[in-house]
Motif scaffolding. Structure first.
Motif, PDB file in Angstrom:
ATOM      1  N   ILE A 133       0.833  -1.207   0.000  1.00 45.56           N
ATOM      2  CA  ILE A 133       0.000   0.000   0.000  1.00 45.56           C
ATOM      3  C   ILE A 133       0.866   1.253   0.000  1.00 45.56           C
ATOM      4  O   ILE A 133       0.599   2.214  -0.733  1.00 45.56           O
ATOM      5  CB  ILE A 133      -0.947  -0.017   1.209  1.00 45.56           C
ATOM      6  CG1 ILE A 133      -2.000  -1.116   1.039  1.00 45.56           C
ATOM      7  CG2 ILE A 133      -1.627   1.342   1.384  1.00 45.56           C
ATOM      8  CD1 ILE A 133      -2.813  -1.387   2.289  1.00 45.56           C
ATOM      9  N   VAL A 134       1.924   1.267   0.816  1.00 44.17           N
ATOM     10  CA  VAL A 134       2.835   2.425   0.837  1.00 44.17           C
ATOM     11  C   VAL A 134       3.455   2.629  -0.542  1.00 44.17           C
ATOM     12  O   VAL A 134       3.506   3.753  -1.060  1.00 44.17           O
ATOM     13  CB  VAL A 134       3.932   2.246   1.902  1.00 44.17           C
ATOM     14  CG1 VAL A 134       4.934   3.404   1.836  1.00 44.17           C
ATOM     15  CG2 VAL A 134       3.332   2.162   3.300  1.00 44.17           C
ATOM     16  N   SER A 135       3.904   1.536  -1.157  1.00 41.85           N
ATOM     17  CA  SER A 135       4.507   1.632  -2.490  1.00 41.85           C
ATOM     18  C   SER A 135       3.499   2.157  -3.505  1.00 41.85           C
ATOM     19  O   SER A 135       3.831   2.990  -4.352  1.00 41.85           O
ATOM     20  CB  SER A 135       5.050   0.269  -2.919  1.00 41.85           C
ATOM     21  OG  SER A 135       5.631   0.337  -4.201  1.00 41.85           O
ATOM     22  N   GLN A 136       2.268   1.673  -3.428  1.00 42.81           N
ATOM     23  CA  GLN A 136       1.260   2.146  -4.380  1.00 42.81           C
ATOM     24  C   GLN A 136       0.941   3.617  -4.166  1.00 42.81           C
ATOM     25  O   GLN A 136       0.717   4.363  -5.138  1.00 42.81           O
ATOM     26  CB  GLN A 136      -0.019   1.306  -4.265  1.00 42.81           C
ATOM     27  CG  GLN A 136      -1.095   1.656  -5.283  1.00 42.81           C
ATOM     28  CD  GLN A 136      -0.734   1.259  -6.710  1.00 42.81           C
ATOM     29  OE1 GLN A 136       0.403   1.421  -7.164  1.00 42.81           O
ATOM     30  NE2 GLN A 136      -1.704   0.726  -7.425  1.00 42.81           N
ATOM     31  N   ASN A 137       0.931   4.067  -2.908  1.00 43.14           N
ATOM     32  CA  ASN A 137       0.758   5.503  -2.668  1.00 43.14           C
ATOM     33  C   ASN A 137       1.845   6.305  -3.375  1.00 43.14           C
ATOM     34  O   ASN A 137       1.587   7.361  -3.961  1.00 43.14           O
ATOM     35  CB  ASN A 137       0.797   5.796  -1.166  1.00 43.14           C
ATOM     36  CG  ASN A 137      -0.502   5.457  -0.461  1.00 43.14           C
ATOM     37  OD1 ASN A 137      -1.425   4.893  -1.046  1.00 43.14           O
ATOM     38  ND2 ASN A 137      -0.585   5.784   0.821  1.00 43.14           N
ATOM     39  N   ILE A 138       3.080   5.801  -3.295  1.00 41.14           N
ATOM     40  CA  ILE A 138       4.201   6.466  -3.970  1.00 41.14           C
ATOM     41  C   ILE A 138       3.976   6.474  -5.480  1.00 41.14           C
ATOM     42  O   ILE A 138       4.142   7.503  -6.146  1.00 41.14           O
ATOM     43  CB  ILE A 138       5.528   5.755  -3.626  1.00 41.14           C
ATOM     44  CG1 ILE A 138       5.843   5.905  -2.141  1.00 41.14           C
ATOM     45  CG2 ILE A 138       6.679   6.311  -4.470  1.00 41.14           C
ATOM     46  CD1 ILE A 138       6.961   5.000  -1.650  1.00 41.14           C
ATOM     47  N   ASN A 139       3.583   5.327  -6.018  1.00 40.21           N
ATOM     48  CA  ASN A 139       3.366   5.223  -7.461  1.00 40.21           C
ATOM     49  C   ASN A 139       2.300   6.198  -7.937  1.00 40.21           C
ATOM     50  O   ASN A 139       2.466   6.874  -8.969  1.00 40.21           O
ATOM     51  CB  ASN A 139       2.938   3.793  -7.824  1.00 40.21           C
ATOM     52  CG  ASN A 139       3.994   2.759  -7.498  1.00 40.21           C
ATOM     53  OD1 ASN A 139       5.185   3.041  -7.528  1.00 40.21           O
ATOM     54  ND2 ASN A 139       3.565   1.553  -7.168  1.00 40.21           N
ATOM     55  N   LEU A 140       1.195   6.277  -7.216  1.00 41.22           N
ATOM     56  CA  LEU A 140       0.092   7.142  -7.644  1.00 41.22           C
ATOM     57  C   LEU A 140       0.426   8.619  -7.465  1.00 41.22           C
ATOM     58  O   LEU A 140       0.056   9.439  -8.310  1.00 41.22           O
ATOM     59  CB  LEU A 140      -1.181   6.783  -6.876  1.00 41.22           C
ATOM     60  CG  LEU A 140      -1.805   5.436  -7.251  1.00 41.22           C
ATOM     61  CD1 LEU A 140      -3.005   5.134  -6.376  1.00 41.22           C
ATOM     62  CD2 LEU A 140      -2.198   5.413  -8.725  1.00 41.22           C
ATOM     63  N   PHE A 141       1.141   8.960  -6.382  1.00 42.22           N
ATOM     64  CA  PHE A 141       1.537  10.355  -6.233  1.00 42.22           C
ATOM     65  C   PHE A 141       2.457  10.764  -7.370  1.00 42.22           C
ATOM     66  O   PHE A 141       2.307  11.850  -7.944  1.00 42.22           O
ATOM     67  CB  PHE A 141       2.241  10.596  -4.899  1.00 42.22           C
ATOM     68  CG  PHE A 141       2.773  11.999  -4.785  1.00 42.22           C
ATOM     69  CD1 PHE A 141       1.943  13.049  -4.425  1.00 42.22           C
ATOM     70  CD2 PHE A 141       4.103  12.289  -5.081  1.00 42.22           C
ATOM     71  CE1 PHE A 141       2.419  14.348  -4.353  1.00 42.22           C
ATOM     72  CE2 PHE A 141       4.590  13.582  -5.017  1.00 42.22           C
ATOM     73  CZ  PHE A 141       3.746  14.620  -4.650  1.00 42.22           C
TER      74      PHE A 141
END
Length: 209
Positions: free
Chosen positions: A159-167
Motif C-alpha cells: 500500500i505504501v509503495s502504491q501511494n508512492i506510485n500514484l503520487f
C-alpha cells in the motif's frame, strides 16, 4: 579551562545530534495534480530519471502521500493492519540516509554518505535516481512473525509503495516499485535487527530529458 572545553565539546555534539533531524515543509494540500482517474491512467514504471534533485516541497509531499499523518488521531495516509504502523520509510540520497517520521513530518539522518548502490544492487538506473525510498517492515512492532503476520505486513508495504506510485503519476514524477536490493547490506547500514526487513523500494526522480 578543561571543564569549559569539555562543556563546549558536549554542546557541539548536542547541536550536531539535533541538526540530524530536519523539518520538512508542510504538505501542500492545494497542489495542482491529476485527478484520481488521471493518475491511474498515467501510472507506469519508469527506469530513467533526471539528475535534478527533488525540491524540499516535492519530497515532503511525496513522503506525506506515502505514509504521512492525515488525521489528528495519528492515523496515516497508508492503512496498516490493526493500525500497527509497522512500516518504516527510509530516504536514500547522494548526501545521506534518513528515516521519515510521519507523525512530525521530519527526516532524521541515520547514515552519512551515498548508499544508493546497495538499494540499486547492480541496476544502475536505480542508483541514478536522486531519491530511493526503502520500505522496511518492523515485525516486532507488528507484534508477530507468523505466516499470517507476514502476509498482512506484505500488504501494508504494498500500500505504501502504491501511494508512492500514484503520487508520482499525479505530480509528474517518475518511479518504479522494486524488490531487488541488497537486504543484508541495508540491514547492516541501518543497524536493523532480524525482524526489521527491507521489503520494497521505489527510486524517484523527475523525468529524464
Amino acid at each position: 579551562m578543561k571543564s569549559l572545553m569539555l562543556a563546549a565539546a558536549m554542546l557541539l555534539m548536542g547541536t550536531a545530534c539535533f541538526a540530524q533531524t530536519r523539518n520538512l515543509p508542510k504538505p501542500n494540500m492545494k497542489r495542482q495534480t491529476l485527478s484520481v482517474m488521471g493518475s491511474f491512467k498515467q501510472r507506469k514504471s519508469v527506469r530513467a530519471y533526471s539528475a535534478k534533485q527533488l525540491s524540499e516541497q516535492d519530497l515532503s509531499d511525496l513522503l506525506w502521500a506515502a505514509q504521512g499523518k492525515n488525521r489528528e488521531d495519528g492515523h496515516l495516509t497508508s492503512p496498516t493492519a490493526m493500525n500497527r504502523q509497522e512500516i518504516r520509510l527510509y530516504v536514500f540520497t547522494a548526501q545521506n540516509v534518513s528515516l521519515y517520521n510521519p507523525q512530525k513530518n521530519t527526516l532524521t539522518q541515520v547514515a552519512n554518505g551515498d548508499h544508493r548502490d546497495i538499494v540499486a544492487a547492480g541496476q544502475d538506473f536505480a542508483k541514478a535516481a536522486p531519491v530511493s525510498l526503502v520500505m522496511v517492515a518492523d515485525m516486532d512492532k507488528f507484534g508477530s512473525n507468523n505466516q499470517h503476520a507476514q502476509w498482512m505486513v506484505g500488504a501494508d508495504v504494498g500500500i505504501v509503495s502504491q501511494n508512492i506510485n500514484l503520487f508520482c503519476a499525479a505530480a509528474g514524477l517518475c518511479t518504479v516499485p522494486r524488490g531487488t536490493m541488497n537486504q543484508k547490506a541495508i540491514q547492516q547500514l541501518l543497524k536493523l535487527g532480524e525482524n526489521q526487513i527491507p521489503v520494497l523500494n521505489n527510486p524517484v526522480g523527475y523525468p529524464a530529458k
